[in-house]
Motif scaffolding. Structure first.
Motif, short mmCIF file in Angstrom:
data_model
loop_
_atom_site.label_atom_id
_atom_site.label_comp_id
_atom_site.label_asym_id
_atom_site.label_seq_id
_atom_site.Cartn_x
_atom_site.Cartn_y
_atom_site.Cartn_z
N THR A 80 8.68 -0.36 5.56
CA THR A 80 8.27 0.94 5.06
C THR A 80 9.36 1.61 4.25
OG1 THR A 80 8.97 2.05 7.09
CG2 THR A 80 6.68 1.31 6.96
N ASN A 81 8.94 2.50 3.36
CA ASN A 81 9.83 3.37 2.61
C ASN A 81 9.20 4.75 2.54
OD1 ASN A 81 10.22 0.49 1.02
ND2 ASN A 81 12.14 1.64 1.29
N ILE B 80 4.16 0.82 2.41
CA ILE B 80 4.25 -0.21 3.43
C ILE B 80 3.93 -1.55 2.79
CG2 ILE B 80 1.87 0.16 4.23
CD1 ILE B 80 2.95 -0.51 7.09
N ASN B 81 4.78 -2.57 3.05
CA ASN B 81 4.57 -3.88 2.46
C ASN B 81 3.80 -4.78 3.42
OD1 ASN B 81 6.44 -4.93 4.31
ND2 ASN B 81 8.14 -4.87 2.85
N SER C 16 1.42 3.29 8.40
CA SER C 16 1.13 2.09 9.16
C SER C 16 -0.10 1.41 8.56
CB SER C 16 0.92 2.40 10.64
OG SER C 16 -0.18 3.28 10.83
N ARG C 17 -0.37 0.18 9.01
CA ARG C 17 -1.53 -0.54 8.50
C ARG C 17 -2.20 -1.33 9.60
NH1 ARG C 17 0.72 -3.86 3.75
NH2 ARG C 17 -1.47 -4.57 3.57
N ASP C 18 -3.50 -1.52 9.44
CA ASP C 18 -4.30 -2.33 10.33
C ASP C 18 -5.05 -3.32 9.45
OD1 ASP C 18 -6.21 -3.50 11.99
OD2 ASP C 18 -6.55 -1.67 13.13
N MET D 50 0.83 -1.19 0.00
CA MET D 50 0.00 0.00 0.00
C MET D 50 0.87 1.25 0.00
SD MET D 50 -3.10 -1.20 -0.02
CE MET D 50 -3.99 0.32 0.33
N ASN D 51 0.38 2.28 -0.68
CA ASN D 51 1.17 3.48 -0.90
C ASN D 51 0.36 4.74 -0.65
OD1 ASN D 51 3.61 2.26 -2.73
ND2 ASN D 51 1.64 1.32 -3.27
N TRP D 52 1.07 5.80 -0.26
CA TRP D 52 0.55 7.15 -0.29
C TRP D 52 1.33 7.96 -1.32
CZ3 TRP D 52 -3.82 8.72 1.91
CH2 TRP D 52 -4.30 8.03 3.04
N TYR D 53 0.61 8.68 -2.15
CA TYR D 53 1.17 9.65 -3.08
C TYR D 53 0.52 11.00 -2.82
CZ TYR D 53 3.48 6.15 -6.06
OH TYR D 53 4.30 5.16 -6.55
#
Length: 111
Positions: A57-58, A51-52, A70-72, A34-37
């Motif tokens: 994270t990168n 985040i993989n 982060s992820r849930d 998942m990514n944020w742009y």
């Protein structure tokens, strides 16, 4: 079909904080990268954070040490915690799960 819905954007003063959320409909969320742009007016869309499936994270250099992704997996949601915001962070922020984009949420950093 996959749906990505962002929320949490708004107006904040320089130095302030915001947390963005993205809820994904995919049944394979736990395996997804998942990514944020983000995209500022007159500029190209740029990578912000990733985040993989393992939680690795990168970050773009411009947000490193200020933003946290982060992820849930139980909620099928990713987050972007943004601290020490700068006017240069002003943009529409998009959630991305290849090849799907959310509709974006506006973040404005201004005094």
């Amino acid at each position: 079909q996959v749906q990505l819905v962002e929320s949490g954007g708004g107006l904040v003063q320089p130095g302030g904080s915001l947390t963005l959320s993205c809820v994904a409909s995919t049944s394979s969320f736990s395996l997804a990268v998942m990514n944020w742009y983000r995209q500022a007016p007159g500029k190209q869309r740029e990578f912000v954070a990733r985040i993989n499936s393992y939680g690795g994270t990168n970050y773009a250099d411009s947000v490193k040490d200020r933003f946290t992704i982060s992820r849930d997996n139980t909620k099928k949601t990713i987050y972007l915690q943004m601290n020490r915001l700068k006017p240069e962070d002003t943009a529409v922020y998009y959630c991305y799960l290849a090849p799907h984009w959310g509709q974006g949420t506006q973040v404005t950093v201004s005094s």
